[in-house]
Design a protein around this motif. Sequence first.
Motif, PDB file in Angstrom:
ATOM      1  N   LYS A 169       4.246   9.194  -6.237  1.00 39.84           N
ATOM      2  CA  LYS A 169       5.607   8.884  -5.801  1.00 39.84           C
ATOM      3  C   LYS A 169       5.644   8.485  -4.324  1.00 39.84           C
ATOM      4  N   ARG A 170       4.834   9.145  -3.515  1.00 40.86           N
ATOM      5  CA  ARG A 170       4.838   8.856  -2.080  1.00 40.86           C
ATOM      6  C   ARG A 170       3.704   7.923  -1.682  1.00 40.86           C
ATOM      7  N   ALA A 171       2.985   7.428  -2.646  1.00 42.36           N
ATOM      8  CA  ALA A 171       1.891   6.503  -2.355  1.00 42.36           C
ATOM      9  C   ALA A 171       2.443   5.101  -2.114  1.00 42.36           C
ATOM     10  N   PRO A 172       1.619   4.207  -1.539  1.00 45.78           N
ATOM     11  CA  PRO A 172       2.072   2.818  -1.351  1.00 45.78           C
ATOM     12  C   PRO A 172       2.484   2.206  -2.691  1.00 45.78           C
ATOM     13  N   PRO A 173       3.444   1.291  -2.688  1.00 49.75           N
ATOM     14  CA  PRO A 173       3.933   0.697  -3.941  1.00 49.75           C
ATOM     15  C   PRO A 173       2.850   0.093  -4.811  1.00 49.75           C
ATOM     16  N   LEU A 174       1.834  -0.508  -4.174  1.00 49.24           N
ATOM     17  CA  LEU A 174       0.763  -1.143  -4.938  1.00 49.24           C
ATOM     18  C   LEU A 174      -0.010  -0.121  -5.765  1.00 49.24           C
ATOM     19  N   VAL A 175      -0.209   1.069  -5.199  1.00 49.85           N
ATOM     20  CA  VAL A 175      -0.933   2.121  -5.929  1.00 49.85           C
ATOM     21  C   VAL A 175      -0.140   2.523  -7.170  1.00 49.85           C
ATOM     22  N   CYS A 176       1.170   2.605  -7.047  1.00 47.48           N
ATOM     23  CA  CYS A 176       2.018   2.955  -8.187  1.00 47.48           C
ATOM     24  C   CYS A 176       1.921   1.896  -9.291  1.00 47.48           C
ATOM     25  N   ARG A 177       1.779   0.652  -8.893  1.00 43.36           N
ATOM     26  CA  ARG A 177       1.679  -0.434  -9.872  1.00 43.36           C
ATOM     27  C   ARG A 177       0.377  -0.382 -10.664  1.00 43.36           C
TER      28      ARG A 177
END
Length: 274
Positions: A169-177
Motif C-alpha cells: 500500500k505504501r510502496a511506489p505505484p509501479l510496485v503495486c502494479r
Amino acid sequence: MEGDLSGFNIDDPRWDQRTFLGRVKYFLSITDPRTILLPEWKLDWAKAMVEQSRMGAVPPGTQVEQLLYAKKLYDSAFHPDTGEKMNVIGRMSFQVPGGMIITGFMLHFYRTVPAVIFWQWVNQSFNALVNYTNRNAASPMSVRQMTFSYLTATTTAVATAVGMNVWTKRAPPLVCRWVPFAAVASANCVNIPMMRQQELIQGISVKDKNQNEVGHSQRAAAVGITQVVISRITMAAPGMILLPVIMERLEKLRFMKKAKVLHAPLQVALSGCL
C-alpha cells in the motif's frame, strides 16, 4: 490445381520440427485466433478430410492445400490424443484473445481488494479450463482431483494478490502494479503440477526415435511439467512486467488523465501486442 497425393501423408509435419523456426511456424499455425471464429461445420469438415486422407480415400479433385488447411483446423480444434473437439475457450487458438483480455483487466483493476479477487478468480478459472482441455489423455484425473487443483490454485493466487496488495500500500505505484504478476506466477507453480499430478505419480510414456514405447518415466514427467511452469511464467512476464511500466508513464500524460475510460481498453490492446 490438383496436387499429386500419391506420396502425401497428412500426419507428416509441414515444417521441419527439428528446427526452432519450423516449430515456431507450426505453433503460429495452430494458434491462429481466426480459427475460433469458424463455424462448427467447417471444423467437422476438416476432421473428415483428415480422417479420409489417413485412409487414402480423399474425394477426387482434392488439392494438397485443402488438406493442409484441413490439418491446420484439425490440430487447432481437436485433442491430439482423443480426437475429440475441444471447447473454444480451452483451445490454444483462444490464448491470445482470451489472455489479453484477462491480463489487461488484471493489470488495470489492481487497486481494490474486490477487483483483485474477482480477476484472479477469472484468470485461474481460465487457466484451469485450458489445462483440463489440453490434459494428457493417457493420465486421466478424477473430478475430485481437478476440483482440488482448481481451488488450490485459485486460493494461492487470491491470497498472494490480496496479501501483496495490502503489503505494498505504501510502496511506489509501479510496485503495486506488479502484484498481479506475482500472483499469476505463484499460482502457476501450484496449478500446473496439481492438474497434472497423475503424470507425476504414474509417469509418462517414453518413446524411442521410431515412436516405439519403451516405458514410463516419472522423471520425464517432472522435467516436462517444470518446463511448462517456467514457460507459462516467462510468457506472462513481458506483458505483466513491461506493461505496468508503460502505463505508469502514459497515465501521467495530460490527455490520458482526461481520458481515463481508455485506460482499460489500452491495456488490453497493449497486452495483446506484447
